[in-house]
Motif scaffolding. Structure first.
Motif, short mmCIF file in Angstrom:
data_model
loop_
_atom_site.label_atom_id
_atom_site.label_comp_id
_atom_site.label_asym_id
_atom_site.label_seq_id
_atom_site.Cartn_x
_atom_site.Cartn_y
_atom_site.Cartn_z
N VAL A 16 0.91 -1.28 -0.12
CA VAL A 16 -0.03 0.10 0.11
C VAL A 16 0.83 1.22 -0.18
CG1 VAL A 16 -1.83 1.24 1.31
CG2 VAL A 16 -1.58 -1.40 1.49
N GLU A 19 3.25 6.37 -3.37
CA GLU A 19 4.73 6.50 -3.93
C GLU A 19 5.17 5.25 -4.34
OE1 GLU A 19 3.58 5.86 -0.69
OE2 GLU A 19 5.32 4.67 0.17
N LEU A 20 4.52 4.19 -4.38
CA LEU A 20 5.15 2.93 -4.77
C LEU A 20 4.57 2.72 -6.34
CD1 LEU A 20 4.36 0.40 -1.90
CD2 LEU A 20 6.58 1.64 -2.46
N ARG A 25 10.39 5.14 -6.33
CA ARG A 25 10.48 4.06 -5.10
C ARG A 25 9.96 2.61 -5.82
NH1 ARG A 25 9.77 6.78 -0.23
NH2 ARG A 25 11.80 7.87 0.02
N ALA A 26 10.15 1.67 -5.25
CA ALA A 26 9.91 0.17 -5.72
C ALA A 26 9.44 -0.33 -4.33
CB ALA A 26 10.90 -0.42 -6.25
N ASP A 27 8.45 -1.28 -4.70
CA ASP A 27 8.08 -2.09 -3.60
C ASP A 27 8.92 -3.29 -3.51
OD1 ASP A 27 6.47 -4.13 -1.97
OD2 ASP A 27 5.82 -5.07 -3.63
N THR A 28 9.81 -3.29 -2.65
CA THR A 28 10.71 -4.31 -1.97
C THR A 28 10.22 -5.18 -0.91
OG1 THR A 28 12.12 -2.77 -0.89
CG2 THR A 28 12.96 -3.01 -2.87
N SER A 74 1.48 -4.44 3.40
CA SER A 74 2.50 -3.59 3.98
C SER A 74 2.19 -2.17 3.64
CB SER A 74 3.83 -4.00 3.46
OG SER A 74 4.24 -3.01 2.42
N GLY A 76 0.79 1.73 5.22
CA GLY A 76 -0.42 2.56 5.39
C GLY A 76 -0.88 2.30 6.86
N LEU A 77 -0.07 2.04 7.81
CA LEU A 77 -0.38 1.90 9.19
C LEU A 77 0.10 3.14 9.94
CD1 LEU A 77 0.38 -1.82 9.84
CD2 LEU A 77 -1.97 -0.61 9.52
N GLY A 78 0.30 4.06 9.29
CA GLY A 78 0.98 5.28 10.12
C GLY A 78 -0.37 6.21 10.75
N LEU A 157 1.51 -4.83 8.10
CA LEU A 157 2.87 -4.45 8.63
C LEU A 157 3.06 -3.26 8.34
CD1 LEU A 157 4.49 -7.96 7.57
CD2 LEU A 157 4.06 -7.14 10.18
N GLY A 159 5.07 0.03 6.49
CA GLY A 159 6.01 -0.05 5.36
C GLY A 159 7.44 0.16 5.44
N PRO A 160 7.95 0.80 6.40
CA PRO A 160 9.58 0.88 6.39
C PRO A 160 10.07 -0.42 6.61
CG PRO A 160 8.77 2.81 7.82
CD PRO A 160 7.58 1.72 7.49
N PRO A 161 10.97 -0.95 5.53
CA PRO A 161 11.41 -2.05 5.43
C PRO A 161 12.30 -2.74 6.65
CG PRO A 161 12.01 -1.09 3.52
CD PRO A 161 11.20 -0.30 4.26
N GLU A 163 11.60 -1.79 9.84
CA GLU A 163 10.53 -2.22 10.69
C GLU A 163 9.75 -3.66 10.41
OE1 GLU A 163 7.73 1.04 11.57
OE2 GLU A 163 9.57 2.62 11.35
P1 ATP Z 1 5.26 4.75 9.18
O1 ATP Z 1 3.91 5.23 10.12
O2 ATP Z 1 6.22 4.24 10.19
O3 ATP Z 1 5.61 5.65 8.32
P2 ATP Z 1 3.56 3.15 7.42
O4 ATP Z 1 2.92 1.76 7.67
O5 ATP Z 1 2.58 4.06 7.54
O6 ATP Z 1 4.50 3.15 8.80
P3 ATP Z 1 4.08 3.90 4.93
O7 ATP Z 1 4.01 5.20 5.29
O8 ATP Z 1 3.18 3.40 3.98
O9 ATP Z 1 4.36 2.98 6.27
O10 ATP Z 1 5.60 3.84 4.35
C1 ATP Z 1 6.74 4.56 4.97
C2 ATP Z 1 7.94 4.25 4.27
O11 ATP Z 1 8.34 3.06 4.06
C3 ATP Z 1 7.75 4.76 2.63
O12 ATP Z 1 8.26 6.16 2.41
C4 ATP Z 1 8.68 3.71 1.82
O13 ATP Z 1 10.01 4.23 1.92
C5 ATP Z 1 8.94 2.64 2.68
N1 ATP Z 1 7.85 1.53 2.12
C6 ATP Z 1 6.49 1.49 2.12
N2 ATP Z 1 6.11 0.28 1.52
C7 ATP Z 1 7.11 -0.29 1.07
C8 ATP Z 1 7.37 -1.25 0.32
N3 ATP Z 1 6.34 -2.21 -0.35
N4 ATP Z 1 8.56 -1.32 -0.15
C9 ATP Z 1 9.63 -1.00 0.16
N5 ATP Z 1 9.56 0.14 0.97
C10 ATP Z 1 8.34 0.72 1.34
#
Ligand code: ATP
Length: 441
Positions: A16, A19-20, A25-28, A74, A76-78, A157, A159-161, A163
């Protein structure tokens, strides 16, 4: 939902984040999740990347749950408005969310430890859809979610890898592996240098092609990167010993046909193999680079402990630096050009002597896109490796762009070093000229 959580065999992944969907940015994360799931015999059937749009996310999640027993999300839990994963799960499962007081306290404490007050928006991160449990995130504020719903399971989970990875490791070990059934996937990687992908395929396919239909099948995938071709072997079995014996036998069969072009069957990188060989002799290595601009040095010194055997590396980019700093005779550059075997040899000898090292490497080439001539087109690269008593020098013509030609050159420089140390001939791939090894220079 067609797969019981009791014996999950298949999973889907949803990454999710708007930016991906756009460069750079790539989904790794999904690569990591797929590898860990595969370790415990769960196959990923589909992956989706979806932007921060609630209707889109709900629709993708609904479809995934209809097809598959496990859905891992992965991102979108911020705490902000565009972090929609929690709400989308609650809507799709029709499970209202409730604040988890213990979780709220943990998040508050996390801020307090840094001497900060928890912003009001972060309260959202303590919401958990009914039937779900929060998964601790020791490295960030966004907790994960584990939600069983009928036959289905959702794992969400952050997004930050950095974490996501440790959180998912724990989930796999503690929660998923025990329910995934006895089969595990075991792997070995055979790494080769000095042959093209089709040359490796031509030699190895008659062997690995037959493995698929044998009683304990070995699956094989070929992966190529500049100058390196890897065979990834995998076996699915409930017994580690049986899988290991099968894979050892398979590796031996491949090594028998690819010979010294195989440099690793134990996971080591080429730079680790070279480093181990230099260290085993109690030697020191020095590198003079031109077209690779430090790539060889970066790879060598990426290896922990490389200060045991790397002494002095230099990027001598201009002709002047080659002459004044490495001691390459000016008339060699004038008569043969900077990209020539005499100059590469003089660079290798120059850095070796200047560093007081035992083995010297010289790399000079035309990475492109400009600078080529009919006699020395773009991609022409000369690599020399010398010791006090022997040398190896090769002229290559790499077939690619500037970035990849430099990667090819760094790879082949390490490979020629490995070959000189092991006393094996260089492979034919990309070589357009070569003097014989062995003569003192
Ligand atoms: P947080 O509150 O810590 O930001 P979150 O679950 O909201 O957690 P996101 O805001 O969706 O996370 O993503 C935070 C960062 O994590 C993104 O800017 C990107 O750098 C990295 N990230 C998110 N998804 C992916 C992915 N699928 N593959 C690689 N990096 C990712």
């Amino acid at each position: 939902m067609n797969t019981g959580v009791e014996r999950p065999r298949w999973a889907e992944i949803i990454a999710v984040g708007s930016e991906l969907l756009i460069p750079p940015r790539a989904d790794t994360n999904s690569l990591y999740l797929t590898a860990r799931l595969s370790d415990i015999g769960i196959e990923v059937r589909a992956k989706t990347v979806v932007g921060d749009n609630r209707a889109d996310l709900e629709s993708v999640l609904r479809d995934a749950l209809a097809r598959t027993g496990i859905v891992v999300l992965s991102g979108g839990l911020g705490p902000t408005d565009d972090d929609l994963t929690r709400d989308a799960i609650a809507a799709v499962l029709e499970s209202p969310m409730a604040e988890d007081p213990a979780l709220l306290e943990q998040i508050r404490e996390r801020f307090a430890r840094r001497g900060a007050r928890m912003p009001a928006v972060n309260r959202r991160q303590a919401l958990v859809p009914r039937g779900g449990v929060a998964i601790e995130n020791p490295l960030g504020t966004a907790p994960g979610l584990w939600i069983e719903h009928g036959d289905g399971l959702i794992v969400a989970l952050p997004g930050p890898p950095n974490e996501l990875m440790p959180m998912f490791d724990r989930i796999v070990d503690e929660r998923l592996a025990p329910r995934a059934g006895p089969d595990r996937v075991y792997r070995r990687v055979i790494k080769t240098s000095g042959r093209t992908e089709s040359e490796v395929e031509e030699a190895a396919f008659p062997i690995y092609g037959a493995w698929v239909t044998e009683p304990l099948p070995v699956l094989t995938t070929i992966l190529a990167s500049p100058g390196q071709v890897e065979l990834h072997l995998s076996v699915r079995s409930a017994s580690a010993d049986i899988a290991d014996a099968r894979l050892c036998d398979a590796v031996l069969q491949i090594v028998a046909v690819l010979g010294p072009d195989v440099f690793s069957t134990d996971g080591r990188t080429l730079e680790e193999v070279v480093g181990d060989a230099v260290r085993a002799r109690g030697w020191f290595l020095a590198v003079a680079e031109s077209c690779t601009g430090g790539l060889v040095s970066a790879r060598l010194t990426d290896v922990p402990g490389s200060s045991d055997y790397v002494s002095l590396n230099a990027v001598t980019y201009s002709n002047e630096a080659k002459v004044s700093w490495l001691g390459v005779p000016g008339d060699l550059v004038r008569d043969h050009g900077a990209v020539s075997e005499p100059v590469a040899l003089a660079m290798a000898n120059g850095i070796r002597q200047r560093a007081g090292a035992d083995i010297g490497v010289g790399v000079t080439g035309i990475a492109g896109p400009t600078g080529g001539t009919p006699a020395k087109p773009v991609g022409t690269t000369v690599i020399a490796v010398t010791t006090a008593t022997t040398h190896i020098v090769r002229t290559f013509r790499f077939p690619s762009t500037r970035v990849r030609n430099r990667q090819f050159a760094a790879q082949l420089a390490l490979d020629l070093t490995r070959r000189l140390l092991a006393g094996v001939e260089a492979g034919p791939a990309f070589v357009v000229a070569s003097s014989r090894a062995g003569e003192p220079t």
